[in-house]
Every structure is written in C-alpha cells, then in structure tokens.
Design an enzyme around this catalytic site. Structure first.
Site, PDB file in Angstrom:
ATOM      1  N   ALA A 158       1.768  12.126  -6.361  1.00  0.00           N
ATOM      2  CA  ALA A 158       1.922  10.432  -5.899  1.00  0.00           C
ATOM      3  C   ALA A 158       1.708  10.371  -4.382  1.00  0.00           C
ATOM      4  O   ALA A 158       1.419   9.476  -3.985  1.00  0.00           O
ATOM      5  CB  ALA A 158       3.163  10.029  -6.743  1.00  0.00           C
ATOM      6  N   TYR A 182       0.803   2.770  -5.190  1.00  0.00           N
ATOM      7  CA  TYR A 182       1.660   1.830  -4.697  1.00  0.00           C
ATOM      8  C   TYR A 182       1.403   1.658  -3.167  1.00  0.00           C
ATOM      9  O   TYR A 182       0.825   2.277  -2.561  1.00  0.00           O
ATOM     10  CB  TYR A 182       3.042   2.633  -4.880  1.00  0.00           C
ATOM     11  CG  TYR A 182       4.302   1.648  -4.507  1.00  0.00           C
ATOM     12  CD1 TYR A 182       4.461   0.577  -5.596  1.00  0.00           C
ATOM     13  CD2 TYR A 182       4.906   1.576  -3.062  1.00  0.00           C
ATOM     14  CE1 TYR A 182       5.747  -0.264  -5.214  1.00  0.00           C
ATOM     15  CE2 TYR A 182       5.852   0.642  -2.947  1.00  0.00           C
ATOM     16  CZ  TYR A 182       6.481  -0.260  -3.948  1.00  0.00           C
ATOM     17  OH  TYR A 182       7.256  -1.023  -3.678  1.00  0.00           O
ATOM     18  N   GLY A 184       2.342   1.364  -0.291  1.00  0.00           N
ATOM     19  CA  GLY A 184       2.729   2.081   0.890  1.00  0.00           C
ATOM     20  C   GLY A 184       2.297   3.468   0.872  1.00  0.00           C
ATOM     21  O   GLY A 184       2.430   4.298   1.827  1.00  0.00           O
ATOM     22  N   LYS A 185       1.718   3.901  -0.083  1.00  0.00           N
ATOM     23  CA  LYS A 185       0.878   5.312  -0.322  1.00  0.00           C
ATOM     24  C   LYS A 185      -0.062   5.411   0.676  1.00  0.00           C
ATOM     25  O   LYS A 185      -0.739   4.514   1.195  1.00  0.00           O
ATOM     26  CB  LYS A 185       0.466   5.437  -1.828  1.00  0.00           C
ATOM     27  CG  LYS A 185       1.718   5.522  -2.690  1.00  0.00           C
ATOM     28  CD  LYS A 185       2.586   6.816  -2.432  1.00  0.00           C
ATOM     29  CE  LYS A 185       3.343   7.222  -3.589  1.00  0.00           C
ATOM     30  NZ  LYS A 185       4.642   6.005  -3.861  1.00  0.00           N
ATOM     31  N   ASN A 186      -0.488   6.545   0.985  1.00  0.00           N
ATOM     32  CA  ASN A 186      -1.741   6.726   1.696  1.00  0.00           C
ATOM     33  C   ASN A 186      -2.758   6.180   1.457  1.00  0.00           C
ATOM     34  O   ASN A 186      -3.918   5.714   2.384  1.00  0.00           O
ATOM     35  CB  ASN A 186      -1.745   8.358   2.000  1.00  0.00           C
ATOM     36  CG  ASN A 186      -0.712   9.276   2.591  1.00  0.00           C
ATOM     37  OD1 ASN A 186       0.593   8.872   2.704  1.00  0.00           O
ATOM     38  ND2 ASN A 186      -1.085  10.229   3.527  1.00  0.00           N
TER      39      ASN A 186
END
Length: 372
Positions: A158, A182, A184-186
């Site tokens: 994740a 999500y 804010g993920k990379n």
C-alpha cells in the site's frame, strides 16, 4: 506553513491533463469500472511487471479479496506484523481468519524474517509482509519459508508503488500484491482506490468476480461477492498520474538524500535503505531518542515544537495494532513486540512529497535541530 503533503501543488502541476481526463470520463458516462479502469489495470500491472491487475475501491478491499482468492477463511491463521496501518489486520479478520503477529526488524521496520518460522502452526495458511514507508520487506527468506510450508505470500504494498526488491517491483514477487491509491499515497487517487496484482490467472479471475458481486457475467453470480468496484473517474485520474510516478519517485529519493545530509549531525536515527531495496519514501520517518532521565519519548515534544513553527508532521503509527482496544480480543499485551512498541513511541514523519523545495527542507531541518 510547510505541509506534510501538498496535494494541491501536485494537482496544479498536471491540472490540464487531469481536467481533460475527467471531462472525457464524464462524457463517456462509464462511471463504474469501464474502459478507463480496464486500461489502468493493464498499465499499472505492466508498471509492476505483473500479468493481471484488479482495480477495486480501496487498498483494504484489495487485501480482503487477495486473502479470499487464496482460500483464506475461518480457522486459518495469517502471519503479519503489528506495526502497520490497521487495514492490514482488518482484512485478515474480514475473512474469518486470525492474524498472528511477529515483531518488526528495528532497522527496516518490516517483518523480522527470523521470527516467522516459529509463528507457523498447522493452521497457518499465508504470510502477509508489509512494505512499510516505501521500503521492501526481505522477500527471499519469506518466499523460501512459504515454499517449505506451502503458504501463500500476499504483499501489502500500500505504501510501496514503484519500490523494488533486488530489482524486482514489489507486488509482483509474492502470489498477490495489494496497493492503495488513497490520495496521500505516492500514486494517489482523488478519492479512494486500490489494486491487486498477480501472475496467477485463477486468482485474478476470482478477484474480478468477487469485487463485482461474484458475477461471472451480468446477473450470473458464481460467488458470494462484494461491491468493491473502482469508479471510472478514479481510473481516468490515476492513468494520468501513473505517467508521472517515476519522476515523482526520483524527486522523493532526492529529497530523502537531502534530508540525510541536513540531519546527519542531529541526534535522530535516520531511515536506512536496506541493500536489497529501492526505497520510494512514501514517508521519511526519523526516530527521536528517548530522554535518558525519564525514559519517556521526546517525539511528541518535537512534533509540538514543529507545529508551532508551522511545520506539519505525521506519526506512522502511534499505537501498534496489538495494543489497539479494537483488537484486544487477539490476546496480546504490552511487551509482546518490543521493537514495534519502541518504534511507535519514537517515529516521526517529516514533510515529504515530490514538489517539496530545497528551501523548505532546509527550514524543516533547522527547526528540527533547534528543537532537539
């Protein structure tokens, strides 16, 4: 203010492409799954060097379906770590299986490979390593143990889009890999999203059905399934963003090296890149030393000081899962996993995103050192 993550800056850098993709999606009226999601599945699987991608509504759903596809259910046990986001453990419980924890390695923050084998019982069916903060778990020993005991390996990737283990993209190394999109993920959606990838056609087929009410085709329900489908708009957005992920990843790696230099003489313990890993720095997590007199963590005081200087930080994660009230019924207690517990008291994540400037990093570093 220096934000922890600046989603607006990223959007503005690709605004025209995103806006165009969204408008085209709206005109197509393919709001659930559809061609954009199908293309994303193919492109993301190709990026990870996997044969199949199954797009879903969240990373948690990806984990849940991966476990179900592997045949995990009531009475089974799945080995994982307590130092992770709670979704890792929740997905195991959703299947009716029991999470069995082993501690983390205190350097990499990923599963301690030396503790896995002694946690195996005749009920163990899978190992679920977590690639935490953007760095790989040590996969070769995990796979070797899994082969000897006939266990499935499901990677919780994740936080590890584009991360590698000995040159191989994470998610494609075990039997199934699971990603979160999500925001804010990379690689983040503009809402929720997730993906499971695999090289196993039967696992792929099962997950494709399970995400869409267990349908083999419309209104023909082969399995008892779920409504875990990805929205078309997220597929369109993620396809645009996928074209930039390597450039954004290289920027994160550069920022991490800059932090390393700026904080080299501080009392912090800085992230260590394991020799087998391409670390993609979903977060840049430092460890704040405990006070010698009281043995109490100084992390909270540092975070408060930075907040007062308008520098946002994060804690990933302040309470390991085995000590969360919701999971008290698993029967673990304080002291069972000392490395996870120590990390939860000491880690602090500094601002990290591709658009972060050198000037902002210098300001963060100076504020950190002055506050210690």
């Amino acid at each position: 203010m220096i934000p922890f993550v600046d989603l607006k800056a990223q959007y503005l850098s690709i605004k025209d492409e995103i806006d165009s993709a969204v408008l085209q999606l709206l005109a197509s009226t393919q709001f659930i799954l559809g061609n954009e999601v199908k293309s994303l599945e193919e492109e993301f699987a190709d990026y990870c060097n996997a044969d199949y991608g199954i797009a879903v509504n969240t990373g948690t759903s990806a984990l849940h379906l991966a476990l179900l596809a592997a045949g995990i259910g009531a009475g089974d046990e799945v080995i994982t770590v307590p130092f992770t986001f709670v979704a890792t453990v929740a997905a195991i419980i959703y299947t009716g299986a029991t999470p069995v924890f082993v501690d983390i390695d205190p350097i990499s923050y990923t599963i301690d490979i030396n503790q896995i084998e002694k946690a195996i019982t005749d009920r163990t069916k899978a190992i679920l390593p977590v690639h935490l903060y953007g760095q790989s778990a040590d996969m070769e020993p995990i796979l070797e143990i899994a082969r000897r005991y006939n266990l499935t390996v499901i990677e919780d990737a994740a936080q590890a889009h584009g991360a590698e283990y000995k040159g191989q993209r994470l998610g494609s190394i075990g039997d199934i890999g699971c990603f979160s999109f999500y925001p804010g993920k990379n690689l983040g959606a503009y809402g929720e999203g997730g993906m499971a990838i695999t090289n196993n056609p039967e696992y792929a087929r099962t997950m494709q059905m399970l995400r869409d009410w267990g349908q083999e085709r419309r209104y023909h329900h082969v399995l008892k399934g779920y409504n875990y489908r990805m929205d078309g708009i997220q597929g369109a957005i993620l396809r645009v963003k996928l074209r930039y992920i390597e450039a954004w990843t290289e920027a994160r790696i550069t920022h991490a090296a800059n932090y390393d230099q700026l904080l080299a003489k501080s009392s912090l313990t800085l992230p260590r890149v394991m020799p087998y890993s391409r670390h993609v720095y979903h977060v840049y997590a430092v460890r704040v030393p405990v006070g010698h007199a009281t043995r109490t963590p100084q992390r909270d005081a540092l975070q408060q000081s930075l907040q007062e200087q308008e520098i946002q930080t994060g804690i990933h994660y302040p309470i390991p899962v085995h000590l969360q009230p919701a999971y008290a019924d698993l029967g673990y207690k304080l002291g069972d996993f000392p490395h996870s517990e120590a990390a939860s008291r000491e880690v602090l994540s500094l601002p990290m995103y591709a658009e972060l400037t050198t000037e902002a990093q210098t300001q963060v570093a100076k504020a950190v050192i002055a506050s210690l």
